[in-house]
Design a protein around this motif. Structure first.
Motif, PDB file in Angstrom:
ATOM      1  N   ALA A  79       0.724  -1.214  -0.073  1.00 18.39           N
ATOM      2  CA  ALA A  79      -0.156  -0.065   0.099  1.00 18.39           C
ATOM      3  C   ALA A  79       1.006   1.170   0.047  1.00 18.39           C
ATOM      4  O   ALA A  79       0.510   2.537   0.568  1.00 18.39           O
ATOM      5  CB  ALA A  79      -0.985   0.146   1.230  1.00 18.39           C
ATOM      6  N   GLY A  80       1.950   1.180  -0.543  1.00 16.55           N
ATOM      7  CA  GLY A  80       2.846   2.310  -0.858  1.00 16.55           C
ATOM      8  C   GLY A  80       3.919   2.735   0.531  1.00 16.55           C
ATOM      9  O   GLY A  80       4.703   3.624   0.341  1.00 16.55           O
ATOM     10  N   LEU A  81       3.876   1.564   1.620  1.00 12.66           N
ATOM     11  CA  LEU A  81       4.624   1.937   2.567  1.00 12.66           C
ATOM     12  C   LEU A  81       6.284   1.937   2.145  1.00 12.66           C
ATOM     13  O   LEU A  81       6.891   2.634   3.091  1.00 12.66           O
ATOM     14  CB  LEU A  81       4.308   0.949   3.756  1.00 12.66           C
ATOM     15  CG  LEU A  81       3.061   1.056   4.348  1.00 12.66           C
ATOM     16  CD1 LEU A  81       2.925  -0.211   5.222  1.00 12.66           C
ATOM     17  CD2 LEU A  81       2.834   2.566   5.046  1.00 12.66           C
ATOM     18  N   HIS A  82       6.570   1.438   1.240  1.00 14.15           N
ATOM     19  CA  HIS A  82       8.054   1.307   0.708  1.00 14.15           C
ATOM     20  C   HIS A  82       8.303   2.288  -0.134  1.00 14.15           C
ATOM     21  O   HIS A  82       9.283   2.660  -0.664  1.00 14.15           O
ATOM     22  CB  HIS A  82       8.060   0.094   0.072  1.00 14.15           C
ATOM     23  CG  HIS A  82       7.458  -0.111  -0.986  1.00 14.15           C
ATOM     24  ND1 HIS A  82       6.183  -0.372  -1.293  1.00 14.15           N
ATOM     25  CD2 HIS A  82       7.735  -0.746  -2.409  1.00 14.15           C
ATOM     26  CE1 HIS A  82       5.463  -0.661  -2.410  1.00 14.15           C
ATOM     27  NE2 HIS A  82       6.565  -0.825  -2.956  1.00 14.15           N
ATOM     28  N   ARG A 127      14.157  -0.224   3.466  1.00 13.89           N
ATOM     29  CA  ARG A 127      13.653   0.950   3.167  1.00 13.89           C
ATOM     30  C   ARG A 127      12.188   1.404   3.768  1.00 13.89           C
ATOM     31  O   ARG A 127      12.282   2.658   4.089  1.00 13.89           O
ATOM     32  CB  ARG A 127      13.449   0.472   1.748  1.00 13.89           C
ATOM     33  CG  ARG A 127      12.706   1.940   0.901  1.00 13.89           C
ATOM     34  CD  ARG A 127      12.658   1.643  -0.642  1.00 13.89           C
ATOM     35  NE  ARG A 127      11.942   3.032  -1.045  1.00 13.89           N
ATOM     36  CZ  ARG A 127      12.725   4.010  -1.326  1.00 13.89           C
ATOM     37  NH1 ARG A 127      13.775   4.375  -1.205  1.00 13.89           N
ATOM     38  NH2 ARG A 127      11.917   4.955  -1.911  1.00 13.89           N
ATOM     39  N   THR A 128      11.491   0.399   4.422  1.00 15.59           N
ATOM     40  CA  THR A 128      10.275   0.838   5.088  1.00 15.59           C
ATOM     41  C   THR A 128      10.436   1.549   6.377  1.00 15.59           C
ATOM     42  O   THR A 128       9.952   2.364   6.746  1.00 15.59           O
ATOM     43  CB  THR A 128       9.370  -0.274   5.335  1.00 15.59           C
ATOM     44  OG1 THR A 128      10.130  -1.403   5.596  1.00 15.59           O
ATOM     45  CG2 THR A 128       8.752  -0.837   3.715  1.00 15.59           C
ATOM     46  N   SER A 223       9.459  -2.198  12.452  1.00 14.78           N
ATOM     47  CA  SER A 223      10.773  -2.487  13.248  1.00 14.78           C
ATOM     48  C   SER A 223      10.707  -2.259  14.732  1.00 14.78           C
ATOM     49  O   SER A 223      10.373  -1.085  14.965  1.00 14.78           O
ATOM     50  CB  SER A 223      11.907  -1.662  12.595  1.00 14.78           C
ATOM     51  OG  SER A 223      13.143  -1.961  13.102  1.00 14.78           O
ATOM     52  N   GLN A 224      11.078  -3.314  15.498  1.00 10.95           N
ATOM     53  CA  GLN A 224      10.841  -3.211  17.023  1.00 10.95           C
ATOM     54  C   GLN A 224      12.417  -3.617  17.613  1.00 10.95           C
ATOM     55  O   GLN A 224      12.655  -4.725  17.495  1.00 10.95           O
ATOM     56  CB  GLN A 224       9.991  -3.998  17.766  1.00 10.95           C
ATOM     57  CG  GLN A 224       8.518  -3.768  16.879  1.00 10.95           C
ATOM     58  CD  GLN A 224       7.338  -4.358  17.753  1.00 10.95           C
ATOM     59  OE1 GLN A 224       7.735  -5.021  18.961  1.00 10.95           O
ATOM     60  NE2 GLN A 224       6.258  -4.415  17.311  1.00 10.95           N
ATOM     61  N   GLN A 225      13.314  -2.529  17.635  1.00 10.38           N
ATOM     62  CA  GLN A 225      14.461  -2.652  18.197  1.00 10.38           C
ATOM     63  C   GLN A 225      14.667  -2.418  19.640  1.00 10.38           C
ATOM     64  O   GLN A 225      14.266  -1.549  20.192  1.00 10.38           O
ATOM     65  CB  GLN A 225      15.427  -1.710  17.293  1.00 10.38           C
ATOM     66  CG  GLN A 225      15.307  -2.025  15.696  1.00 10.38           C
ATOM     67  CD  GLN A 225      16.546  -1.498  14.918  1.00 10.38           C
ATOM     68  OE1 GLN A 225      17.444  -1.061  15.601  1.00 10.38           O
ATOM     69  NE2 GLN A 225      16.242  -1.181  13.724  1.00 10.38           N
ATOM     70  N   ALA A 226      15.570  -3.227  20.226  1.00  6.67           N
ATOM     71  CA  ALA A 226      15.844  -3.207  21.828  1.00  6.67           C
ATOM     72  C   ALA A 226      17.403  -3.219  21.749  1.00  6.67           C
ATOM     73  O   ALA A 226      18.113  -3.664  21.215  1.00  6.67           O
ATOM     74  CB  ALA A 226      15.240  -4.250  22.427  1.00  6.67           C
TER      75      ALA A 226
END
Length: 418
Positions: A79-82, A127-128, A223-226
């Motif tokens: 849906a265009g997120l990239h 990219r996203t 992206s979930q980064q810790a």
């Protein structure tokens, strides 16, 4: 189930892998160098450590679908997120609304993108994620003070109400020696590219449950980064069953010695759903432990799941203990799962390291065992499915969330045609 790869190395604190020295895989390096006439011919990007990271969207070319990281993802469903039209476009839709339960010692702020806490350890690696970073104007910052002990979970609601492509950024900092359960419940209508940061303080014990319970037509790339402080414990549990397309990249990096991460996931894909999870655990510090277990069940035509697990044990570390596993259960014709575990070891001295994955139908020996005791086949199949899913559910560690997820899975099981 067909086991595609299984490797376990367990030889105590001074395990030396045959063919490897403390500097890594010396034999292979020598062979490769001998085959090449020019050192500059070495291909860039063969290591997970070489992954491009940047806050600049232009450093991530427009996707074609031929990239290794994107070859399983249907780009036409993003849906265009990239941002397929180029780097001059942005995600301008309204971000899902974030609300947090009130608790003493917890502050919630809305900040501008110039806040220096944002991106202090997280850097986009696709990219996203870079599109989300380039596009958000305000972020939600949740700060939990030091030395707190929470009796009840801190609930974070992410409620979508728009189909316009949007960007979102959430930063969560947990103070030193604090013990807290965080439940992130993502619901509603959304087309969103999202970055979430978890800064885990020294000695903290943090249990995160991320629920993807979106409406059926939602599209979510996240992206979930810790970043884990010294002697901290971080458990990250992903539960995905909502949405048309969900692609998550949970990443854990060790910022201090003696930290532990447990990364678990459960997904249930129905007809036409695409659920994709790509985890990365970066062992860059000594004496750290990681365990990863993701399980998926798929039913219906066009149900699709992708799991890619990357564990990197860097050459400057010792005392590492790591294992990753992914299992997929195909419940009907027309369902498809891809499972790719990767274990990259740059040192020959580790405590333990291993990986495994499987994709298949019901275990016939389990079915035979139950049916031989008078249990009808449809009932036996559902018992096996419940046991398969419950291994991850019971790792959530929050009773009310376990009960809620069990109810969801029971509804999914009820629709399974066995």
């Amino acid at each position: 189930m067909a086991n595609t790869d299984a490797t376990t190395l367990d030889g105590g604190p001074a395990l030396l892998i045959p063919g490897m020295g403390e500097e890594g895989e010396e034999l292979v390096v020598k062979q490769t160098a001998g085959q090449q006439s020019d050192a500059e011919e070495v291909t860039y990007g063969t290591s997970r450590a070489d992954r491009q990271t940047s806050f600049d969207l232009a450093d991530f070319p427009v996707l074609t679908g031929e990239e290794e990281d994107w070859r399983f993802t249907p780009l036409h469903r993003l849906a265009g997120l990239h941002l397929p039209e180029g780097d001059d476009t942005l995600l301008t839709g309204p971000a899902p609304q974030v609300t947090v339960t009130e608790h003493e010692g917890v502050t919630i702020e809305t900040v501008g993108r110039d806040d220096n806490r944002l991106g202090s350890f997280m850097v986009p690696d696709d990219r996203t994620s870079a599109a989300a970073w380039a596009s958000f104007s305000e972020a939600t910052v949740i700060t939990v003070a030091d030395n707190l002990e929470f009796e009840k979970p801190l609930e974070i609601s992410v409620q979508g109400n728009s189909k316009d492509p949007a960007a979102q950024h959430i930063y969560i900092a947990v103070g030193a020696n604090t013990h807290v359960d965080l439940v992130i419940n993502q619901t509603g209508q959304a087309v969103v590219s999202q970055n979430i940061e978890f800064a885990v303080g020294q000695g903290a014990n943090v249990n995160v449950v991320s629920l993807q319970a979106w409406d059926d037509d939602a599209v979510h790339v996240g992206s979930q980064q810790a970043s884990l402080g010294k002697d901290s414990t971080f458990k990250h549990v992903v539960i995905s069953y909502g949405g048309s397309l969900v692609r998550l990249t949970p990443i854990t990096r060790f910022a201090g010695e003696g930290a532990t991460t447990n990364m678990y996931g459960l997904y249930f894909a129905d007809a036409g759903q695409h659920l994709e999870h790509r985890i990365f655990i970066d062992h860059s510090t000594n004496n750290c432990t990681s365990d990863a277990l993701y399980k998926g069940a798929l039913q219906g035509k066009g149900a699709r799941a992708v799991w890619v697990g990357d564990v990197l044990i860097r050459g400057n570390t010792s005392g590492t203990d790591s294992y990753e596993k992914n299992e997929n259960l195909l419940l009907s014709e027309g369902a498809h799962a891809d499972s790719i575990p990767n274990l990259e070891i740059e040192t020959g001295i580790i405590d333990s390291g291993g990986h495994a994955s499987s994709v298949g139908r019901f275990d016939e020996s389990q079915l035979f065992y139950l049916m031989a005791r008078g249990i009808p086949e449809p009932t036996a199949r559902k018992l096996i499915l419940r046991g398969f899913l419950n291994e991850v559910i019971q790792k959530i560690g929050i009773e009310e969330v376990e009960e809620a997820v069990t109810e969801v899975m029971e509804r999914e099981i009820a629709d399974v045609a066995l």
